[in-house]
Design an enzyme around this catalytic site. Structure first.
Site, PDB file in Angstrom:
ATOM      1  N   SER A  50      66.744  -0.271   1.560  1.00 29.26           N
ATOM      2  CA  SER A  50      66.957  -0.781   2.615  1.00 29.26           C
ATOM      3  C   SER A  50      66.822   0.247   3.897  1.00 29.26           C
ATOM      4  O   SER A  50      66.746   0.128   5.278  1.00 29.26           O
ATOM      5  CB  SER A  50      68.335  -1.657   2.863  1.00 29.26           C
ATOM      6  OG  SER A  50      69.466  -0.728   2.358  1.00 29.26           O
ATOM      7  N   ASP A  88      68.385   3.158  -5.482  1.00 30.14           N
ATOM      8  CA  ASP A  88      67.188   2.070  -5.855  1.00 30.14           C
ATOM      9  C   ASP A  88      66.008   2.633  -6.209  1.00 30.14           C
ATOM     10  O   ASP A  88      65.426   3.806  -5.862  1.00 30.14           O
ATOM     11  CB  ASP A  88      67.065   1.564  -4.199  1.00 30.14           C
ATOM     12  CG  ASP A  88      67.687   0.045  -4.170  1.00 30.14           C
ATOM     13  OD1 ASP A  88      68.456  -0.439  -5.005  1.00 30.14           O
ATOM     14  OD2 ASP A  88      67.616  -0.485  -3.178  1.00 30.14           O
ATOM     15  N   GLU A 120      64.690  -4.050  -8.919  1.00 35.08           N
ATOM     16  CA  GLU A 120      64.582  -5.493  -8.880  1.00 35.08           C
ATOM     17  C   GLU A 120      63.788  -6.230  -9.748  1.00 35.08           C
ATOM     18  O   GLU A 120      62.940  -5.589 -10.483  1.00 35.08           O
ATOM     19  CB  GLU A 120      64.178  -5.787  -7.416  1.00 35.08           C
ATOM     20  CG  GLU A 120      64.757  -5.420  -6.382  1.00 35.08           C
ATOM     21  CD  GLU A 120      64.394  -5.352  -4.894  1.00 35.08           C
ATOM     22  OE1 GLU A 120      63.357  -6.373  -4.744  1.00 35.08           O
ATOM     23  OE2 GLU A 120      64.674  -5.184  -3.768  1.00 35.08           O
ATOM     24  N   GLU A 187      71.571 -11.600  -5.099  1.00 39.17           N
ATOM     25  CA  GLU A 187      71.430 -11.573  -3.558  1.00 39.17           C
ATOM     26  C   GLU A 187      70.870 -12.987  -3.092  1.00 39.17           C
ATOM     27  O   GLU A 187      69.914 -13.398  -3.557  1.00 39.17           O
ATOM     28  CB  GLU A 187      70.415 -10.448  -2.810  1.00 39.17           C
ATOM     29  CG  GLU A 187      70.151 -10.508  -1.483  1.00 39.17           C
ATOM     30  CD  GLU A 187      69.451  -9.233  -0.821  1.00 39.17           C
ATOM     31  OE1 GLU A 187      69.285  -9.061   0.390  1.00 39.17           O
ATOM     32  OE2 GLU A 187      69.157  -8.284  -1.580  1.00 39.17           O
TER      33      GLU A 187
END
Length: 274
Positions: A50, A88, A120, A187
């Site tokens: 992010s 991440d 992810e 999420e």
């Protein structure tokens, strides 16, 4: 002779052992200064991709590079001493093959000092998670709304509104847990689904726009603090409006400079007498 007591950093097994226990507190951090401010209050600091949107003004997380994540991850590790630091893996740094994922995840851990990586994806990433975990790289998973798949998903809408979508996301979470992830970020899914995932997977779930029933929660710190001026998601609770304070401070400073009231006598160095 006395020796200072070194603070023990929260470990991956510490986080993994919190299933069904006291909620795990997670916030994002991208810098030494923010890590220092958050460290005492968080169990885990997430160096999220992010940062591409929050720090670099990008439209999505997709342009974020591995070098960017390593640089910011190393800064957060240097700025913290207590929290478990997770970094991440950015888009296209792990999807090609388990071997690619290992090379890049190993770089992240070696060059940052972080404790784990996050990636992810669901069932399609289970083999990769298994490959990493078997080789000593702790993995945090991420299912539901996965920002790196924004183009495939068609935007940042909440997931799990249909029975088919709920079944897929639940299956994804179970697959990642079975593959060996020590925790899973859930999420942007409907609340009953997040609750069901938490009940049915044996690993810690970290909710964001999910459910208070999750084993922990994460927010982007800049959203939570009112520092990020862009769109604020529905699931964000602002605990401060620091952005407004920064703007006011800058305006006050500018006014003092323009009126020549800053610097004043207290802020300058007088000549030495004699």
């Amino acid at each position: 002779m006395s020796a200072s007591t070194q603070v023990k950093r929260t470990s991956v097994p510490d986080i993994a052992g919190r299933k069904g226990q006291d909620p795990v507190v997670v916030l994002t951090a991208y810098s030494v200064s923010m890590a220092r401010l958050l460290d005492d209050h968080c169990d885990c600091l997430l160096v999220g991709d992010s940062l591409g949107m929050v720090l670099y003004g990008l439209d999505s997380t997709l342009p974020v590079t591995l070098d960017m994540m390593i640089n910011h991850g190393a800064a957060v590790v240097r700025g913290s001493s207590k929290a478990c630091v997770v970094v991440d893996l950015p888009w296209a740094s792990y999807q090609e093959s388990p071997a690619q994922a290992f090379r890049n995840a190993a770089r992240v851990l070696a060059e940052t000092g972080a404790s784990a990586v996050k990636l992810e994806g669901g069932a399609e990433m289970a083999d990769t998670v298994d490959f990493l975990v078997r080789r000593g790289i702790p993995v945090m998973g991420h299912v539901g709304l996965t920002p790196q798949a924004v183009n495939a998903l068609g935007g940042y809408r909440a997931r799990g509104r249909s029975d088919a979508e709920q079944a897929k996301i639940l299956g994804d979470a179970k697959a990642i847990a079975e593959a060996g992830a020590f925790a899973i970020v859930v999420e942007g899914v409907v609340e009953p689904l997040a609750r069901q995932i938490t009940e049915q997977v044996p690993v810690v779930t970290i909710g964001i726009g999910a459910s208070a029933a999750c084993d922990g929660q994460v927010l982007v710190s800049d959203d939570m603090l009112g520092l990020f001026g862009g769109f604020t998601p529905k699931f964000v609770k602002r605990y401060a409006e620091i952005g407004e304070n920064v703007s006011k401070a800058a305006a006050d400073y500018a006014a003092d400079v323009r009126s020549r009231t800053f610097p004043g006598p207290a802020h300058i160095f007088p000549a030495r007498k004699g």
